[in-house]
Write a protein that holds these residues in place. Structure first.
Motif, PDB file in Angstrom:
ATOM      1  N   LEU A  16       0.838  -1.216   0.000  1.00 43.49           N
ATOM      2  CA  LEU A  16       0.000   0.000   0.000  1.00 43.49           C
ATOM      3  C   LEU A  16       0.863   1.252   0.000  1.00 43.49           C
ATOM      4  O   LEU A  16       0.527   2.258  -0.636  1.00 43.49           O
ATOM      5  N   ALA A  17       1.987   1.187   0.732  1.00 50.72           N
ATOM      6  CA  ALA A  17       2.874   2.358   0.781  1.00 50.72           C
ATOM      7  C   ALA A  17       3.484   2.642  -0.588  1.00 50.72           C
ATOM      8  O   ALA A  17       3.583   3.801  -1.012  1.00 50.72           O
ATOM      9  N   ILE A  18       3.881   1.598  -1.285  1.00 55.08           N
ATOM     10  CA  ILE A  18       4.456   1.815  -2.630  1.00 55.08           C
ATOM     11  C   ILE A  18       3.392   2.406  -3.552  1.00 55.08           C
ATOM     12  O   ILE A  18       3.652   3.349  -4.305  1.00 55.08           O
ATOM     13  N   GLU A  19       2.202   1.854  -3.478  1.00 58.26           N
ATOM     14  CA  GLU A  19       1.127   2.393  -4.324  1.00 58.26           C
ATOM     15  C   GLU A  19       0.933   3.882  -4.039  1.00 58.26           C
ATOM     16  O   GLU A  19       0.814   4.696  -4.960  1.00 58.26           O
ATOM     17  N   GLU A  20       0.896   4.222  -2.764  1.00 56.13           N
ATOM     18  CA  GLU A  20       0.678   5.635  -2.420  1.00 56.13           C
ATOM     19  C   GLU A  20       1.845   6.495  -2.866  1.00 56.13           C
ATOM     20  O   GLU A  20       1.659   7.600  -3.382  1.00 56.13           O
ATOM     21  N   ALA A  21       3.050   5.998  -2.686  1.00 56.23           N
ATOM     22  CA  ALA A  21       4.226   6.781  -3.096  1.00 56.23           C
ATOM     23  C   ALA A  21       4.244   6.997  -4.602  1.00 56.23           C
ATOM     24  O   ALA A  21       4.834   7.957  -5.099  1.00 56.23           O
ATOM     25  N   LEU A  22       3.589   6.094  -5.333  1.00 60.25           N
ATOM     26  CA  LEU A  22       3.499   6.253  -6.794  1.00 60.25           C
ATOM     27  C   LEU A  22       2.286   7.084  -7.195  1.00 60.25           C
ATOM     28  O   LEU A  22       2.009   7.266  -8.383  1.00 60.25           O
ATOM     29  N   ARG A  24      -0.941   6.427  -6.312  1.00 56.17           N
ATOM     30  CA  ARG A  24      -2.208   5.708  -6.410  1.00 56.17           C
ATOM     31  C   ARG A  24      -2.859   5.666  -5.029  1.00 56.17           C
ATOM     32  O   ARG A  24      -2.236   5.238  -4.071  1.00 56.17           O
ATOM     33  N   ASN A  25      -4.103   6.092  -4.957  1.00 56.24           N
ATOM     34  CA  ASN A  25      -4.861   6.068  -3.705  1.00 56.24           C
ATOM     35  C   ASN A  25      -4.194   6.797  -2.543  1.00 56.24           C
ATOM     36  O   ASN A  25      -3.990   6.221  -1.466  1.00 56.24           O
ATOM     37  N   PRO A  26      -3.815   8.056  -2.712  1.00 53.64           N
ATOM     38  CA  PRO A  26      -3.279   8.791  -1.566  1.00 53.64           C
ATOM     39  C   PRO A  26      -4.411   9.141  -0.604  1.00 53.64           C
ATOM     40  O   PRO A  26      -5.571   9.213  -1.004  1.00 53.64           O
ATOM     41  N   PRO A  27      -4.090   9.356   0.667  1.00 59.50           N
ATOM     42  CA  PRO A  27      -5.153   9.740   1.609  1.00 59.50           C
ATOM     43  C   PRO A  27      -5.732  11.096   1.219  1.00 59.50           C
ATOM     44  O   PRO A  27      -4.973  11.997   0.846  1.00 59.50           O
ATOM     45  N   ILE A 415      -2.300   8.085 -14.098  1.00 57.40           N
ATOM     46  CA  ILE A 415      -1.494   7.028 -13.498  1.00 57.40           C
ATOM     47  C   ILE A 415      -0.182   6.928 -14.271  1.00 57.40           C
ATOM     48  O   ILE A 415       0.889   6.810 -13.697  1.00 57.40           O
TER      49      ILE A 415
END
Lengths: 549, 172
Positions: A16-22, A24-27, A415
């Motif tokens: 999830l952290a990698i996705e957010e860092a890229l 995708r799906n930030p808070p 994306i």
């Protein structure tokens, strides 16, 4: 990122952290929403899947999901203006007359009209109907920049900055700054009401009725002139005592107004229309075809269509708000449905083609027809081939459900890919572009899109070096992409593709096709090849039902 | 310091500003979808807003908020007959270690920096799998590799990212 990769929970956290860092799906920033709720403020707050930017302030170039929300909030504006008008009327009635200066009667110079919001110009010169706006003299609302009490747009992932050499790589960010409010889409000034002949200003009143202060009226529909081969397919009037006049006659004040510099005509609340197969778009995005006489009325968050005579076809699939079709005291509700309505003496015949129609306390499903009268809904039958070949559903054109033209970053960013400006035939065109091995452009939609019967994907692209083109969309329920491999076409040339959703197969097994009711969350255009470029000018979802085929 | 101090709205605003991302990430990790995480985050802050508590330091406040969020999440999944994606008994410890005092902001920032160094084929695999959301099989197909090869590639990049992030965090 902890040193215990054997723990599946930590592994999931890392993913999830990698996705957010890229990106995708930030808070999201929920401050405005939570503070509003804490204050007991019941103002609508953005929810996941709904635009953060007020719908009225959004431009068409932001990705929209299927729903069209142009109409949201208009009744409140109209009500507020009506109250303001009433207060002003009382004020001026009580105020003693004052001597006016010599130039007091001169009205403000009309603001230079600008192309209607949402009217994307296609390379071929084609224009789309703009977002329906409140009447010209309605003050622009919902357009202020985000403040403490307003929802702020979620941070958008931007293009990745160029990699820095290791010695220049910055240290970890100790405290991520709050996402800065994104500038609101620029709002063009609304034209001032002025003494222009095609303004829907004070309408001529029948003698003896007494002049009432003008109430601001909402735009309830729009139509494109020339869309039916230039024939005079629509006439309008304000009351039974008026004469019918063609809507093309711009010198007439008949409850319609042409949007300057466009072929678009707006229809105001209460207007009667006579159509001979003409098409219009209701304010909630529904398509209406009419062979008869109707009157259109603002109805809460939506529109009510009073069927005075003959037939209409109404397609409300993919629209936010239900539309009511009435004939006197008879009422049918069209939510997610498409149907033909025929006026009879004291009755309303309903032919449900897609979705369902509610009437008389019952629901009429697709493939059935019935009659609504003062005893309720009865005489229900299966549709016949004759029903499906009704002239009003012949030669339908695709109805645009949502589009992304990349004139600006989509609401949730890209994306993959970045925006690029191109000069083409003397015009500047903005596209989404990517290059490299297996270059591709992909984006997440504003909101998850539920596919409709007759839905198609259309896009315009060009490539270099591609061996294959893949168009695919992510189905979050199936956790699989649905797509199609296509020959990429000649390199360097623009190509337009139109794909019925049924042609897109699941990528894992190719055993099932996309179908109405499926949901798509994101998608993109992919190339295969060691050194490719892909440019996408626009992508859109349209609906073109094929009844009886 | 009590939550219900002189300017309660400002205090709530500060609390939300400082902790909303950590709470949201925690809920997502537990298994809430994005929309559900939005709702549950709001409910979490409203609950602590209605029941003032002592704020000793950011770490303790974050832990308390996670406890409230976890309870909200449990109620939510029970109502739907669903299960959590993670072992709830150890959830707070695992997430606390990940998020430290700032809800994970520093870690995500460091991770973004480290990801900028990932190039070439590895970067392509990361983009396809993590950014675009392709399955491992689909990523392999798009890259012309076999699935096992992609799995190995992604495992290696995660190892190197983990090391890079820890170095950055320990440097501060």
């Amino acid at each position: 990122m902890n040193h215990r990769p054997d723990n599946p929970d930590r592994d999931r956290l890392e993913d999830l952290a990698i996705e957010e860092a890229l990106g995708r799906n930030p808070p999201p920033d929920l401050r405005a929403r939570i503070l509003a709720a804490a204050r007991g403020d019941d103002a609508p707050t953005p929810r996941r899947g709904e635009p953060s930017v007020p719908a009225r302030g959004r431009t068409a170039r932001q990705t929209r999901g299927l729903s069209r929300k142009h109409w949201k909030g208009a009744p409140f504006v109209v009500t507020a203006l009506a109250l303001a008008a009433a207060v002003l009327a009382v004020f001026f009635a009580l105020k003693p007359p004052v001597e006016l200066p010599a130039n007091a009667g001169v009205t403000a110079e009309r603001a230079k009209p600008t192309p209607a919001a949402g009217a994307k110009e296609r390379p071929g010169g084609e224009q789309r109907p703009p977002a329906i706006q409140p009447q010209a003299n309605t003050p622009a609302t919902n357009q202020a920049a985000p403040g403490p009490d307003r929802p702020e747009p979620a941070p958008e992932p931007g293009p990745e900055p160029a990699p820095k050499p290791p010695d220049e790589v910055e240290g970890p960010v100790p405290d991520q700054p709050e996402p800065a409010p994104k500038p609101e889409p620029k709002v063009e000034p609304r034209p001032e009401p002025g003494p222009v002949v095609d303004e829907p200003g004070p309408e001529p009143k029948p003698e003896g009725t007494g002049a009432k202060p003008e109430q601001p009226r909402a735009v309830v529909a729009s139509m494109e002139l020339g869309a039916a081969g230039g024939k005079r397919v629509w006439s309008s009037r304000l009351s039974d005592s008026d004469e019918w006049k063609p809507v093309q006659n711009l010198n007439e004040l008949r409850g319609v107004r042409r949007v300057p510099d466009t072929m678009l005509v707006e229809v105001f609340d209460g207007t009667q229309l006579k159509g001979a197969g003409g098409e219009l778009t209701l304010a909630n995005g529904a398509l209406l075809r009419c062979d008869g006489v109707i009157s259109l009325h603002a109805d809460g968050d939506s529109v009510r269509v009073e069927l005075v005579s003959d037939d209409i076809y109404l397609d409300n699939l993919g629209c936010d708000h239900a539309v009511r079709v009435t004939r006197g005291a008879l009422t049918a509700g069209v939510g997610a449905g498409a149907a033909i309505f025929a006026a009879g003496r004291g009755k309303l015949d309903i032919t449900c083609l897609d979705g369902e129609i509610s009437a008389g306390g019952k629901t009429l499903p697709a493939g059935r027809r019935a009659t609504l009268n003062d005893r309720g809904l009865g005489r229900e039958f299966e549709l016949t081939a004759r029903d499906l070949s009704h002239p009003l559903v012949g030669g339908l054109k695709p109805r645009v459900l949502s589009e992304e033209d990349f004139d600006d970053l989509p609401a949730r960013g890209l994306i993959r890919g970045e925006l690029a400006r191109l000069e083409e035939d003397g015009k500047t065109v903005t596209v989404a572009r990517d290059s490299g091995r297996n270059a591709h452009v992909s984006l997440e939609f504003d909101e998850i899109t539920t596919l409709l019967p007759g839905q198609m994907v259309r896009l315009r692209y060009r490539h270099t070096g591609a061996e294959k083109l893949i168009v695919q969309f992510w189905n979050p329920d199936r956790k699989d992409n649905f797509g199609i491999d296509l020959p990429p076409g000649r390199p360097g040339q623009w190509h337009e593709v139109e794909l019925r959703i049924e042609r897109l197969l699941d990528r894992a097994t190719a055993a099932s096709a996309a179908k109405a009711g499926d949901r798509w969350q994101s998608g993109g255009v992919y190339t295969t090849g060691s050194a490719t470029t892909i440019e996408v000018d626009w992508v859109e979802f349209v609906r073109l039902p094929e009844y009886g085929k | 310091m009590l939550m219900a101090a002189a300017d309660p709205t400002a205090r709530l605003e500060a609390l939300v500003r400082n902790h909303q991302r950590g709470v949201w990430r925690y809920l997502r990790w537990l298994g809430a979808g994005a929309a559900e995480a939005d709702d549950l985050t709001q409910e979490t802050f409203l609950e602590v807003w209605r029941r003032p508590f002592e704020q000793y330091d950011d770490r303790a406040t974050a832990a308390y908020l996670r406890q409230v969020a976890r309870n909200r999440f449990l109620m939510w999944i029970r109502a739907r007959g669903r299960k959590a994606e993670v072992n709830l008994d150890a959830a707070d410890e695992v997430f606390g270690e990940f998020a430290r005092d700032d809800g994970g902001d520093a870690r995500i920032g460091a991770l973004a920096d480290c990801l900028r160094r990932v190039q070439g084929k590895t970067r392509q695999a990361v983009d396809l799998f993590y950014a675009d959301g392709h399955s491992r099989a689909e990523t392999a197909r798009l890259m012309g590799m076999n699935e096992e090869g992609v799995k190995t590639l992604l495992r290696r990049v995660k190892d190197s990212l983990r090391e890079c992030v820890e170095q950055k965090l320990n440097r501060t």
